[in-house]
Design a protein around this motif. Structure first.
Motif, short mmCIF file in Angstrom:
data_model
loop_
_atom_site.label_atom_id
_atom_site.label_comp_id
_atom_site.label_asym_id
_atom_site.label_seq_id
_atom_site.Cartn_x
_atom_site.Cartn_y
_atom_site.Cartn_z
N ASN A 113 69.51 57.38 34.22
CA ASN A 113 70.28 58.37 35.05
C ASN A 113 71.45 58.92 34.78
O ASN A 113 71.65 60.18 34.48
CB ASN A 113 70.35 57.72 36.44
N LYS A 114 72.27 58.10 34.15
CA LYS A 114 73.70 58.57 33.64
C LYS A 114 73.43 59.61 32.57
O LYS A 114 73.98 60.53 32.42
CB LYS A 114 74.70 57.69 33.42
N ASN B 210 66.83 47.33 36.29
CA ASN B 210 68.00 48.19 37.20
C ASN B 210 68.98 48.68 36.09
O ASN B 210 69.33 49.76 36.32
CB ASN B 210 68.40 47.27 38.16
N LYS C 13 69.85 52.52 35.37
CA LYS C 13 71.12 53.34 35.86
C LYS C 13 71.51 54.07 34.47
O LYS C 13 72.09 55.16 34.69
CB LYS C 13 72.06 52.39 36.49
#
Length: 800
Positions: free
Chosen positions: A792-793, A785, A789
């Motif tokens: 994605n950033k 996870n 994340k």
């Protein structure tokens, strides 16, 4: 080969029949003899018969009248003209046997049946009769105690001072009528047998430190006549003192003879059983020993007792011989008991074989066992019966067959043993006459059991004459009036020959010579005679008699043994030995008597062989000895010797009951603490006793032939368990079982716990693994996870 089997067998049978008939005819001793008269014919053989019929047989020969009875009848001789007497037996006196010896009838006791027999004997024709013998109960007993009073017997004298009372008590258990007597002996009181110097005349022990006082030597001294007052015996013994002689042998045989023949002085009763006990610890002087002292006169066998009841011939005559001693003891019905010390047993045992009716017993050094010894000897004597023959004529042959308690006939034996008092035994006696004495001769002989007063008297006459001789005619017309006509034949006057005395001596011719040839071409009278008036006159020979129709026979051409014709036990008839009764074989050298083959147990050759010619031939492997009595490797050797071990060492077993232990068990027995079994020449024997113990012994034979038994002193027995040991063993066993059970229970619990712990560990490991797996998955999820994340950033930044 073409004959069928049945026809073949018939032909073979006929050939055998012809051969047998021819052989039988060749053995006809009656025809082969030279009998010219009826009396001569009867002497040839008991089967021979004479025809006294006037017209019979061939004219040219006399021997044709002598033949077998059946042959004479076949040849036309009528039965009433045949002379063939046979032997007969007639019982003259036969009173029944008694059953008891004492009481009102003691003087009429009968122990042998019959008492008188008359025999009528034809030479060579055997006849027989039966004799029964019984040892009656409660028979009177006379016992004379003859004691050696030399110095070495001093301790024995002290022992027997009260013998009379004790012996009487024991003997009264066997008979209600007992008498006792006493005598003593030392030796001839002369040099070199005794001390004769002046200083020894009154006291031969003078200067002898061990025993300084004793009485002078004497030959024999009768001290007490047979009496039922046994206290008198004790009194006489109390008075006695020992003497001293110089040499080791004693003069006991002088004393025995005087005690036997001086019947009135001793007091022997005719109707009693006579026992003479001879007690000594040394060997006896024998005949010819007296020559050392200058005594050259042989003993005359008579009584020589002076007024002092002493033997007066001691320094005048030599010692008696064994033969004379045996004769006088038998003549006076005396049983002699040698009571001697152990070292002398073998010597006196040899004497018993030469003196009938004697036994030997072992005496303790101080005579302590004398009473039991006498009782044992008495029982041993009463347990056997043996026949003897007195005054047997030289021309008579006797043979015996004993039938003892087992009922089995024993040929050649005249003795029965192992009997109980009251038993009856029988003997078959066969009698054979070998010749004829002078006419009118009366012959008698006696058969007598050893030691008995009873006897069987046998009178003998001979059937040597023919009945036809009673009708003899002198100068008979049947004999040309120049001869005597008797029993169908002529006995011609001197100078005349022929069946009817028809020829004169000197006449000769071819018509006569042809009748003197056995066959054409043969020599006249076989070259051993001359032909005279149709008959052969045989030459005389320095070797013997030549006879026969053609002088073909003689009495000296038979087989010999060691140079003796027919071994001396038969007669020679025409080249063939005719054996006397009791002998067989071509030269009659083989005896049929089996008495020498009988072992101590009564069996022929101990059951391990056969008796041939009076000698044992052992057939059992390993068996040897005169009667095959020795056999260490035989299957029954241990069993036989076991009985001797039982009776000799422990007084038990079968032999101790019938009191035959000492007779049957003569082997040396050595007792040891430990038995060594390494000897390869010995046999190890063992048996289980009544107490469940094991008895072991070794059986071996020495080089001298003597059997030796080496036995343990006591049987081997298992030790009894200790009570505390048993208790501790039981408690220990219970504890041991408990410990074992606890150990097993502990083992089971341990195994179970380990299994459960293993499961727990396995479960805990799985739980840890699951937690780690979950934490790992959670960690991975968190990282994923976070990474997602972060991606994605970054992606948003680049897009911007």
């Amino acid at each position: 080969d073409s004959l069928n089997p049945t026809l073949k067998n018939i032909v073979l049978l006929l050939l055998l029949l012809v051969t047998f008939t021819t052989f039988s005819l060749g053995l006809n001793v009656c025809m082969s003899g030279s009998a010219t008269s009826c009396e001569e014919c009867l002497l040839i053989h008991p089967s021979c018969a004479w025809c006294a019929q006037e017209e019979f047989g061939r004219v040219r020969t006399m021997t044709s009248r002598c033949d077998l009875s059946q042959n004479l009848q076949k040849r036309g001789c009528e039965a009433h003209n045949i002379e063939s007497p046979s032997s007969t037996t007639m019982v003259v006196k036969s009173e029944p046997l008694s059953s008891k010896g004492s009481g009102p009838t003691q003087y009429d006791v009968i122990q042998i049946m019959p008492q008188k027999i008359s025999l009528s004997l034809r030479p060579g024709d055997q006849t027989s009769f039966e004799v029964q013998v019984r040892q009656v109960e409660d028979y009177p007993v006379d016992l004379y105690y003859l004691m050696d009073l030399s110095l070495s017997m001093k301790d024995d004298l002290d022992t027997i001072r009260n013998l009379g009372t004790k012996l009487a008590d024991e003997m009264r258990k066997l008979t209600s009528n007992f008498r006792l007597g006493f005598g003593s002996f030392v030796d001839k009181n002369m040099s070199p047998f005794s001390y004769t110097a002046t200083k020894y005349q009154d006291n031969p022990c003078n200067g002898y430190k061990l025993f300084p006082n004793c009485v002078p030597s004497f030959g024999f001294r009768h001290l007490l006549s047979l009496t039922d007052k046994v206290d008198r015996f004790n009194e006489e013994v109390q008075k006695q003192m020992v003497s001293r002689n110089r040499d080791a042998p004693e003069g006991g045989f002088d004393a025995i003879l005087q005690a036997a023949v001086c019947k009135e002085r001793i007091g022997w009763r005719k109707e009693a059983f006579h026992l003479l006990v001879f007690a000594t610890d040394d060997v006896p002087h024998l005949a010819l020993d007296g020559k050392l002292g200058g005594l050259v006169q042989p003993h005359d066998g008579e009584c020589h007792m002076n007024e002092k009841n002493e033997y007066s011939g001691s320094t005048k005559m030599d010692y008696p011989s064994l033969a004379l001693l045996g004769e006088k003891l038998a003549e006076n019905n005396i049983y002699l008991i040698f009571a001697v010390t152990k070292r002398l047993y073998v010597i006196y045992k040899n004497f018993t074989a030469l003196i009938p009716g004697t036994t030997v017993e072992i005496l303790d050094q101080d005579s302590k066992n004398i009473i039991q010894l006498i009782v044992n000897a008495y029982n041993n004597i009463r347990s056997k019966v043996e026949l003897t023959v007195w005054d047997q004529p030289e021309d008579l042959s006797l043979s015996f067959t004993a039938t003892c308690q087992d009922g089995q006939p024993l040929p050649g034996l005249r003795k029965c043993a192992d009997l109980k008092i009251g038993d009856t035994v029988s003997f078959n006696v066969s009698v054979d006459a070998r010749g004829c004495p002078a006419p009118g001769t009366q012959q008698r002989f006696t058969i007598k059991p050893v030691g008995f007063k009873d006897r069987l008297e046998v009178s003998v006459d001979y059937r040597c004459d023919c009945g036809c001789s009673d009708w003899t005619q002198a100068n008979s017309s049947r004999c040309s009036s120049i001869g005597q006509y008797t029993c169908g034949t002529c006995r011609c006057d001197p100078g005349y020959l022929g069946a009817r005395c028809e020829c004169q001596e000197g006449e000769a011719g071819s018509m006569y010579l042809s009748a003197c040839r056995e066959a054409e071409g043969k020599q006249i009278c076989g070259g051993r005679g001359e032909c005279s008036c149709n008959q052969c006159l045989c030459y005389e020979s320095e070797f013997g008699k030549i006879y026969g129709t053609f002088c073909e026979c003689d009495d000296f051409s038979c087989a010999r043994h060691k140079g003796i014709l027919c071994s001396g036990h038969g007669e020679c008839h025409c080249g063939e030995c005719k054996c006397h009764a009791g002998y067989i074989g071509d030269n009659c050298n083989c005896s049929t008597d089996t008495s020498s083959c009988v072992s101590d147990d009564g069996k022929i050759c101990s059951g391990r062989g056969s008796c041939a010619c009076g000698h044992c031939q052992c057939t059992e492997p390993g068996a040897f000895g005169d009667t095959c009595e020795k056999c260490p490797t035989c299957p029954d050797a241990c069993g036989t010797k076991r009985e001797c071990i039982e009776c000799r060492l422990f007084d038990s077993g079968r032999l101790s009951d019938n009191q035959t232990c000492q007779r049957l068990c003569k082997d040396e027995i050595i007792t040891v603490e430990t038995l060594k079994t390494e000897d390869p020449n010995s046999v190890l024997c063992l048996y289980k006793t009544e107490n469940e113990c094991v008895m072991k012994f070794m059986y071996s034979e020495h080089a001298n032939g003597m059997s030796v038994l080496t036995a343990l002193k006591e049987p081997e027995c298992g030790a009894a368990p200790d009570a505390m040991t048993v208790l501790l063993a039981v408690v220990g066993s219970i504890l041991l079982v408990g410990i074992v059970l606890l150990a097993i229970w502990k083992l089971v619990i341990t195994v179970h716990d380990r299994r459960e712990f293993a499961r727990f560990q396995s479960a805990r490991c799985r739980a840890r693994y699951e937690m780690v797996r979950r934490m790992t998955n959670l960690f991975i999820t968190v990282i994923y996870n976070l990474l997602n994340k972060s991606h994605n950033k970054l992606h948003g930044l680049f897009v911007q």
